[in-house]
Design a protein around this motif. Structure first.
Motif, PDB file in Angstrom:
ATOM      1  N   SER A  66       0.847  -1.185   0.000  1.00  0.00           N
ATOM      2  CA  SER A  66       0.000   0.000   0.000  1.00  0.00           C
ATOM      3  C   SER A  66       0.886   1.239   0.000  1.00  0.00           C
ATOM      4  N   ALA A  67       0.313   2.378  -0.316  1.00  0.00           N
ATOM      5  CA  ALA A  67       1.090   3.612  -0.400  1.00  0.00           C
ATOM      6  C   ALA A  67       1.619   4.021   0.964  1.00  0.00           C
ATOM      7  N   GLY A  68       2.865   4.475   1.000  1.00  0.00           N
ATOM      8  CA  GLY A  68       3.432   4.972   2.236  1.00  0.00           C
ATOM      9  C   GLY A  68       2.949   6.385   2.525  1.00  0.00           C
ATOM     10  N   GLN A  69       3.270   6.847   3.713  1.00  0.00           N
ATOM     11  CA  GLN A  69       2.894   8.202   4.125  1.00  0.00           C
ATOM     12  C   GLN A  69       4.124   8.881   4.710  1.00  0.00           C
ATOM     13  N   ARG A  70       4.590   9.937   4.052  1.00  0.00           N
ATOM     14  CA  ARG A  70       5.748  10.653   4.564  1.00  0.00           C
ATOM     15  C   ARG A  70       5.393  11.390   5.847  1.00  0.00           C
ATOM     16  N   GLY A  71       6.319  11.393   6.778  1.00  0.00           N
ATOM     17  CA  GLY A  71       6.138  12.065   8.053  1.00  0.00           C
ATOM     18  C   GLY A  71       7.404  11.976   8.863  1.00  0.00           C
ATOM     19  N   VAL A  72       7.326  12.375  10.112  1.00  0.00           N
ATOM     20  CA  VAL A  72       8.489  12.346  10.994  1.00  0.00           C
ATOM     21  C   VAL A  72       9.000  10.906  11.141  1.00  0.00           C
ATOM     22  N   GLY A  73      10.311  10.769  11.163  1.00  0.00           N
ATOM     23  CA  GLY A  73      10.919   9.455  11.265  1.00  0.00           C
ATOM     24  C   GLY A  73      11.114   8.773   9.927  1.00  0.00           C
ATOM     25  N   GLU A  74      10.976   9.539   8.851  1.00  0.00           N
ATOM     26  CA  GLU A  74      11.116   8.990   7.499  1.00  0.00           C
ATOM     27  C   GLU A  74      12.068   9.862   6.679  1.00  0.00           C
ATOM     28  N   THR A  75      12.512   9.311   5.550  1.00  0.00           N
ATOM     29  CA  THR A  75      13.249  10.110   4.568  1.00  0.00           C
ATOM     30  C   THR A  75      12.239  10.928   3.773  1.00  0.00           C
ATOM     31  N   HIS A  76      12.425  12.233   3.779  1.00  0.00           N
ATOM     32  CA  HIS A  76      11.468  13.146   3.150  1.00  0.00           C
ATOM     33  C   HIS A  76      11.679  13.254   1.651  1.00  0.00           C
ATOM     34  N   GLN A  77      12.931  13.216   1.208  1.00  0.00           N
ATOM     35  CA  GLN A  77      13.230  13.355  -0.223  1.00  0.00           C
ATOM     36  C   GLN A  77      14.622  12.806  -0.514  1.00  0.00           C
ATOM     37  N   GLY A 262      14.500   7.378  14.302  1.00  0.00           N
ATOM     38  CA  GLY A 262      13.704   6.265  13.807  1.00  0.00           C
ATOM     39  C   GLY A 262      14.001   5.806  12.404  1.00  0.00           C
ATOM     40  N   VAL A 263      14.859   6.522  11.668  1.00  0.00           N
ATOM     41  CA  VAL A 263      15.187   6.123  10.298  1.00  0.00           C
ATOM     42  C   VAL A 263      16.169   4.957  10.349  1.00  0.00           C
ATOM     43  N   LEU A 264      15.949   3.953   9.474  1.00  0.00           N
ATOM     44  CA  LEU A 264      16.845   2.811   9.408  1.00  0.00           C
ATOM     45  C   LEU A 264      18.091   3.195   8.622  1.00  0.00           C
ATOM     46  N   PHE A 265      19.251   3.094   9.287  1.00  0.00           N
ATOM     47  CA  PHE A 265      20.543   3.365   8.660  1.00  0.00           C
ATOM     48  C   PHE A 265      21.282   2.044   8.454  1.00  0.00           C
ATOM     49  N   GLU A 266      22.117   2.033   7.448  1.00  0.00           N
ATOM     50  CA  GLU A 266      22.987   0.897   7.130  1.00  0.00           C
ATOM     51  C   GLU A 266      24.398   1.433   6.965  1.00  0.00           C
TER      52      GLU A 266
END
Length: 312
Positions: A66-77, A262-266
Motif C-alpha cells: 500500500s502507499a506509504g505516508q511521509r512524516g516524521v521518522g522517514e526520509t522526506h526526499q 527512527g530512520v533505518l541506517f545501514e
C-alpha cells in the motif's frame, strides 16, 4: 571516503519501476537480484556504469504494498546531482514524458527541480556547477552531458536533529555547513556524490509509515570491513545504538541500526562491488542470486513476476 553508499526504497509494479528509472531517468540497471531475506521479491539496483558508491538507488518492488505516508521518522526526499546547465533539459523532458514535477526552486543557493516517480516517491534533481566534469552514463536516449551523475543526498524529517547530527558527524564524517529555515545541512568533505544529508526539524508533525513510494533505509559508506567495525564500535560506545551483526549482501557487507529519530541506517562496505558475479558490460542482464539461494533458482524464478524487457 565519507558519504552515502546507496538509498533503498519500496516500489510497486516492477516493470513500471524498471522503465521509469532506466528509460525516463536514464540510470543504468546495475543488478537484477532478489531480496536475500525474502527471495519472493526482486531487488533492483540502479546507478552509473559500474554501480559505484554514491550513485546507487535500489528498490524492493512489492506489488501488493500500500502507499506509504511521509512524516516524521522517514526520509522526506532523495536527490540526484546533474550539471547545472542541464536543468532546462530535464524540465523539458519531464513535461514531454508527463512526469509529475514541481516548479524550480532554490535551496542553499542551488537550483532544485522536485519530482515524483509513479509510486509517489519524493525525488529532486540538483544543479551542480562542476558536475559536468564527472562521468555520465548514457542509455542511448539521454545525452551523456545531461545524464544524472549520482546521488546528491537525502532529506530526513525528524522531531529533533541533535542526536542524529552527532552520529552523522562522529561516525560518518559529515559536518554541519549551513542552515536554512528549519533545515540543517550536513555535508561530507568535498562536493562529491552522496555527500549531503539535510535534516528538516518538524516537531509536531505526524509520524510517517512506510509503503510504496517510501525510502526503506539509507546506507552510508565504509571502505572495508575494518572501517565498518570501527564505526560499529563507535555507535555502540558513544551513541548507545544496537547495530545488527554483519550481513553479507554479496556486493557489499552491511550492518543496520535505527538512528535516534527512527530512520533505518545501514553501513555498507565499498567492496567487493557489483562486478563480483558478472562483467561490467553485462551488469543487470541476468538474474543473479547469492550462493545460498542458487539451489532454489527454479522455484524463485517461477514465483517472480515476469519482466518483459530489461534495460541496460
Amino acid at each position: 571516503m565519507p558519504g552515502i553508499h546507496h538509498v533503498t526504497a519500496i516500489a510497486g509494479d516492477p516493470l513500471k519501476n524498471l522503465g521509469f528509472y532506466t528509460r525516463d531517468l536514464g540510470l543504468r540497471f546495475v543488478k537484477k537480484t532478489v531480496d536475500f531475506d525474502d527471495p519472493s521479491t526482486y531487488h533492483f539496483y540502479y546507478g552509473d556504469e559500474t554501480g559505484s558508491p554514491g550513485t546507487i538507488l535500489t528498490f524492493f518492488p512489492w506489488t501488493s504494498a500500500s502507499a506509504g505516508q511521509r512524516g516524521v521518522g522517514e526520509t522526506h526526499q532523495t536527490t540526484f546531482r546533474i550539471p547545472l546547465r542541464s536543468i532546462g533539459y530535464w524540465t523539458d523532458r519531464f513535461v514531454e514524458k508527463g512526469i509529475s514535477h514541481q516548479t524550480l526552486e532554490r535551496r542553499f543557493g542551488q537550483s532544485v527541480l522536485p519530482f515524483t516517480d509513479q509510486d509517489g516517491m519524493a525525488l529532486a534533481l540538483v544543479g551542480i556547477a562542476d558536475a559536468g566534469n564527472e562521468p555520465g552514463w548514457s542509455n542511448g536516449d539521454i545525452p551523456s552531458e545531461h545524464a544524472i551523475r549520482g546521488l546528491q543526498g537525502v532529506t530526513l524529517l525528524l522531531d529533533n536533529a541533535q542526536k542524529t547530527a552527532a552520529i552523522l558527524s562522529d561516525v560518518f564524517g559529515f559536518h554541519e555547513v549551513a542552515r536554512e529555515g528549519s533545515v540543517i545541512r550536513f555535508a561530507a568533505a568535498g562536493d562529491l556524490k552522496g555527500s549531503v544529508v539535510d535534516i528538516y526539524e518538524a516537531s509536531g508533525v505526524l509520524r510517517g509509515h512506510q509503503g510504496r513510494g517510501s525510502v526503506h533505509h539509507i546506507a552510508f559508506r565504509a571502505a572495508d570491513d575494518a572501517e565498518q567495525a570501527q564505526m560499529t564500535e563507535k555507535l555502540i560506545r558513544s551513541h548507545g545504538r544496537h547495530p545488527t551483526e554483519q550481513k553479507d549482501r554479496k556486493y557489499f557487507r552491511s550492518i543496520y541500526f535505527r538512528e535516534p529519530g527512527g530512520v533505518l541506517f545501514e553501513i555498507a562496505t565499498d567492496i567487493p562491488g557489483f562486478a563480483v558475479d558478472e562483467p561490467v558490460e553485462a551488469l543487470g542482464r541476468d538474474l543473479e542470486l547469492p550462493n545460498f539461494l542458487e539451489p532454489r533458482r527454479k522455484e524463485i524464478v517461477g514465483a517472480l513476476p515476469a519482466l518483459e524487457t530489461t534495460a541496460s
